[in-house]
Design a protein around this motif. Structure first.
Motif, PDB file in Angstrom:
ATOM      1  N   ALA A 160      -0.145  41.088  48.573  1.00 41.63           N
ATOM      2  CA  ALA A 160      -1.323  40.569  49.282  1.00 41.63           C
ATOM      3  C   ALA A 160      -2.058  39.578  48.392  1.00 41.63           C
ATOM      4  O   ALA A 160      -2.051  39.701  47.166  1.00 41.63           O
ATOM      5  CB  ALA A 160      -2.249  41.713  49.668  1.00 41.63           C
ATOM      6  N   GLN A 161      -2.709  38.598  49.006  1.00 43.13           N
ATOM      7  CA  GLN A 161      -3.463  37.587  48.268  1.00 43.13           C
ATOM      8  C   GLN A 161      -4.879  37.417  48.816  1.00 43.13           C
ATOM      9  O   GLN A 161      -5.466  36.348  48.692  1.00 43.13           O
ATOM     10  CB  GLN A 161      -2.717  36.255  48.301  1.00 43.13           C
ATOM     11  CG  GLN A 161      -1.414  36.286  47.536  1.00 43.13           C
ATOM     12  CD  GLN A 161      -0.724  34.945  47.563  1.00 43.13           C
ATOM     13  OE1 GLN A 161       0.147  34.713  48.393  1.00 43.13           O
ATOM     14  NE2 GLN A 161      -1.119  34.068  46.658  1.00 43.13           N
ATOM     15  N   GLY A 162      -5.398  38.446  49.430  1.00 45.09           N
ATOM     16  CA  GLY A 162      -6.749  38.388  49.960  1.00 45.09           C
ATOM     17  C   GLY A 162      -6.773  38.883  51.391  1.00 45.09           C
ATOM     18  O   GLY A 162      -5.733  39.060  52.025  1.00 45.09           O
ATOM     19  N   VAL A 163      -7.957  39.124  51.890  1.00 44.07           N
ATOM     20  CA  VAL A 163      -8.126  39.543  53.281  1.00 44.07           C
ATOM     21  C   VAL A 163      -8.015  38.303  54.154  1.00 44.07           C
ATOM     22  O   VAL A 163      -8.737  37.322  53.939  1.00 44.07           O
ATOM     23  CB  VAL A 163      -9.489  40.228  53.496  1.00 44.07           C
ATOM     24  CG1 VAL A 163      -9.728  40.511  54.963  1.00 44.07           C
ATOM     25  CG2 VAL A 163      -9.567  41.514  52.681  1.00 44.07           C
ATOM     26  N   HIS A 164      -7.133  38.327  55.128  1.00 41.38           N
ATOM     27  CA  HIS A 164      -6.997  37.208  56.063  1.00 41.38           C
ATOM     28  C   HIS A 164      -8.100  37.304  57.119  1.00 41.38           C
ATOM     29  O   HIS A 164      -8.862  36.362  57.337  1.00 41.38           O
ATOM     30  CB  HIS A 164      -5.619  37.242  56.724  1.00 41.38           C
ATOM     31  CG  HIS A 164      -5.331  36.066  57.581  1.00 41.38           C
ATOM     32  ND1 HIS A 164      -5.800  35.944  58.869  1.00 41.38           N
ATOM     33  CD2 HIS A 164      -4.624  34.943  57.321  1.00 41.38           C
ATOM     34  CE1 HIS A 164      -5.392  34.806  59.382  1.00 41.38           C
ATOM     35  NE2 HIS A 164      -4.668  34.168  58.458  1.00 41.38           N
ATOM     36  N   HIS A 165      -8.183  38.443  57.791  1.00 44.51           N
ATOM     37  CA  HIS A 165      -9.274  38.705  58.732  1.00 44.51           C
ATOM     38  C   HIS A 165      -9.358  40.199  58.993  1.00 44.51           C
ATOM     39  O   HIS A 165      -8.430  40.940  58.674  1.00 44.51           O
ATOM     40  CB  HIS A 165      -9.092  37.935  60.040  1.00 44.51           C
ATOM     41  CG  HIS A 165      -7.950  38.411  60.887  1.00 44.51           C
ATOM     42  ND1 HIS A 165      -6.649  37.996  60.688  1.00 44.51           N
ATOM     43  CD2 HIS A 165      -7.906  39.271  61.933  1.00 44.51           C
ATOM     44  CE1 HIS A 165      -5.859  38.559  61.579  1.00 44.51           C
ATOM     45  NE2 HIS A 165      -6.595  39.349  62.346  1.00 44.51           N
TER      46      HIS A 165
ATOM     47  N   THR B 228     -10.345  42.708  62.281  1.00 53.00           N
ATOM     48  CA  THR B 228     -10.621  42.718  63.723  1.00 53.00           C
ATOM     49  C   THR B 228     -11.214  44.065  64.107  1.00 53.00           C
ATOM     50  O   THR B 228     -10.681  45.112  63.761  1.00 53.00           O
ATOM     51  CB  THR B 228      -9.337  42.449  64.528  1.00 53.00           C
ATOM     52  OG1 THR B 228      -8.831  41.159  64.171  1.00 53.00           O
ATOM     53  CG2 THR B 228      -9.617  42.490  66.017  1.00 53.00           C
TER      54      THR B 228
ATOM     55  N   TYR C 116     -14.261  34.982  67.086  1.00 56.64           N
ATOM     56  CA  TYR C 116     -14.056  34.809  65.647  1.00 56.64           C
ATOM     57  C   TYR C 116     -15.361  34.352  64.988  1.00 56.64           C
ATOM     58  O   TYR C 116     -15.990  33.398  65.450  1.00 56.64           O
ATOM     59  CB  TYR C 116     -12.992  33.754  65.383  1.00 56.64           C
ATOM     60  CG  TYR C 116     -11.589  34.142  65.804  1.00 56.64           C
ATOM     61  CD1 TYR C 116     -10.597  34.344  64.855  1.00 56.64           C
ATOM     62  CD2 TYR C 116     -11.250  34.281  67.146  1.00 56.64           C
ATOM     63  CE1 TYR C 116      -9.298  34.677  65.225  1.00 56.64           C
ATOM     64  CE2 TYR C 116      -9.959  34.613  67.532  1.00 56.64           C
ATOM     65  CZ  TYR C 116      -8.991  34.808  66.565  1.00 56.64           C
ATOM     66  OH  TYR C 116      -7.708  35.141  66.945  1.00 56.64           O
TER      67      TYR C 116
ATOM     68  N   ASP D 127     -17.277  33.509  61.041  1.00 55.95           N
ATOM     69  CA  ASP D 127     -17.066  33.210  59.618  1.00 55.95           C
ATOM     70  C   ASP D 127     -18.114  33.958  58.798  1.00 55.95           C
ATOM     71  O   ASP D 127     -19.302  33.644  58.876  1.00 55.95           O
ATOM     72  CB  ASP D 127     -17.182  31.706  59.378  1.00 55.95           C
ATOM     73  CG  ASP D 127     -17.020  31.304  57.913  1.00 55.95           C
ATOM     74  OD1 ASP D 127     -16.924  32.188  57.034  1.00 55.95           O
ATOM     75  OD2 ASP D 127     -17.001  30.093  57.652  1.00 55.95           O
TER      76      ASP D 127
ATOM     77  N   ARG E 238     -13.041  33.198  55.525  1.00 56.36           N
ATOM     78  CA  ARG E 238     -12.181  34.215  56.110  1.00 56.36           C
ATOM     79  C   ARG E 238     -12.784  34.534  57.476  1.00 56.36           C
ATOM     80  O   ARG E 238     -13.767  33.939  57.881  1.00 56.36           O
ATOM     81  CB  ARG E 238     -12.142  35.464  55.232  1.00 56.36           C
ATOM     82  CG  ARG E 238     -11.864  35.163  53.777  1.00 56.36           C
ATOM     83  CD  ARG E 238     -10.482  35.534  53.394  1.00 56.36           C
ATOM     84  NE  ARG E 238     -10.342  35.551  51.951  1.00 56.36           N
ATOM     85  CZ  ARG E 238      -9.541  34.731  51.304  1.00 56.36           C
ATOM     86  NH1 ARG E 238      -8.828  33.846  51.936  1.00 56.36           N
ATOM     87  NH2 ARG E 238      -9.457  34.805  49.998  1.00 56.36           N
TER      88      ARG E 238
ATOM     89  N   THR F 260     -13.141  39.179  63.360  1.00 59.83           N
ATOM     90  CA  THR F 260     -12.871  38.937  64.769  1.00 59.83           C
ATOM     91  C   THR F 260     -13.200  40.188  65.567  1.00 59.83           C
ATOM     92  O   THR F 260     -13.115  41.304  65.061  1.00 59.83           O
ATOM     93  CB  THR F 260     -11.405  38.482  65.016  1.00 59.83           C
ATOM     94  OG1 THR F 260     -10.525  39.589  64.978  1.00 59.83           O
ATOM     95  CG2 THR F 260     -10.971  37.453  63.991  1.00 59.83           C
TER      96      THR F 260
END
Length: 193
Positions: free
Chosen positions: A6-11, A13, A50, A52, A57, A60
């Motif tokens: 993993a390279q970070g939180v994408h999103h 929900t 969505y 921000d 990032r 949602t």
């Protein structure tokens, strides 16, 4: 066997109630710009909003006009989300009590976590939200996680129960020593007075 790195939180929900409740909370209370809107591609009866949270990032929300807000605490069973924490500036954190009180939103009051200050409150659906403010800025080229792991090592070496400001300060000094070169032959502390 190899990791899926993993390279970070994408999103993240969340299941929301009606559309307007989501917009009013995420943008109207937390100031997160509403940046994208489409149907839930897996369920055409739902919307997918969505927001921000400030770092590009995304948070949602799946919405459905037939779901209404409930104010009880979300489940805390194993596997459930306990809370979501959002980074805020010290200036914003210092105003949190006043601004939550002005809206009649019940909250925990300020909490000192050693390495950060926090305040907790529930969203309109009962999800616990934390506003967190670090007590430090990492040195140039380092992340908050770099400081935290070094402060953890300092804490353990000192036999202390939790991270305190002294561990953070010592960790930052050590990271600067490692990263930044100097022309001095001796970098030990001195007393010029």
């Amino acid at each position: 066997m190899r990791k899926l790195q993993a390279q970070g939180v994408h999103h993240i929900t969340l299941t929301g109630a009606d559309r307007q409740t989501s917009i009013d909370f995420w943008e109207g209370v937390l100031g997160m710009p509403f940046v994208f809107d489409q149907p839930n591609l897996d369920d055409p009866d739902e919307g997918h909003l969505y927001f921000d949270p400030g770092d590009g990032r995304l948070i949602t929300i799946f919405t459905n006009e037939n779901r209404k807000p409930v104010h009880s605490r979300t489940p805390m069973d194993p596997g459930c989300v306990h809370h979501i924490a959002f980074n805020v500036s010290k200036a914003t954190w210092m105003q949190a009590v006043e601004r939550l009180d002005a809206r009649g939103i019940r909250h925990s009051g300020p909490k000192d976590r050693g390495f950060m200050d926090s305040i907790y409150f529930k969203d309109p659906l009962g999800l616990l939200i934390e506003l967190a403010c670090y007590k430090f800025e990492p040195p140039l080229g380092c992340s908050h996680a770099d400081v935290m792991i070094e402060a953890h090592r300092q804490r353990v070496a000192a036999g202390d129960d939790h991270i305190m400001e002294v561990h953070l300060a010592d960790a930052i000094e050590l990271l600067v020593r490692r990263r930044q070169q100097t022309l001095s032959g001796d970098r030990d502390p001195k007393d010029p007075y």
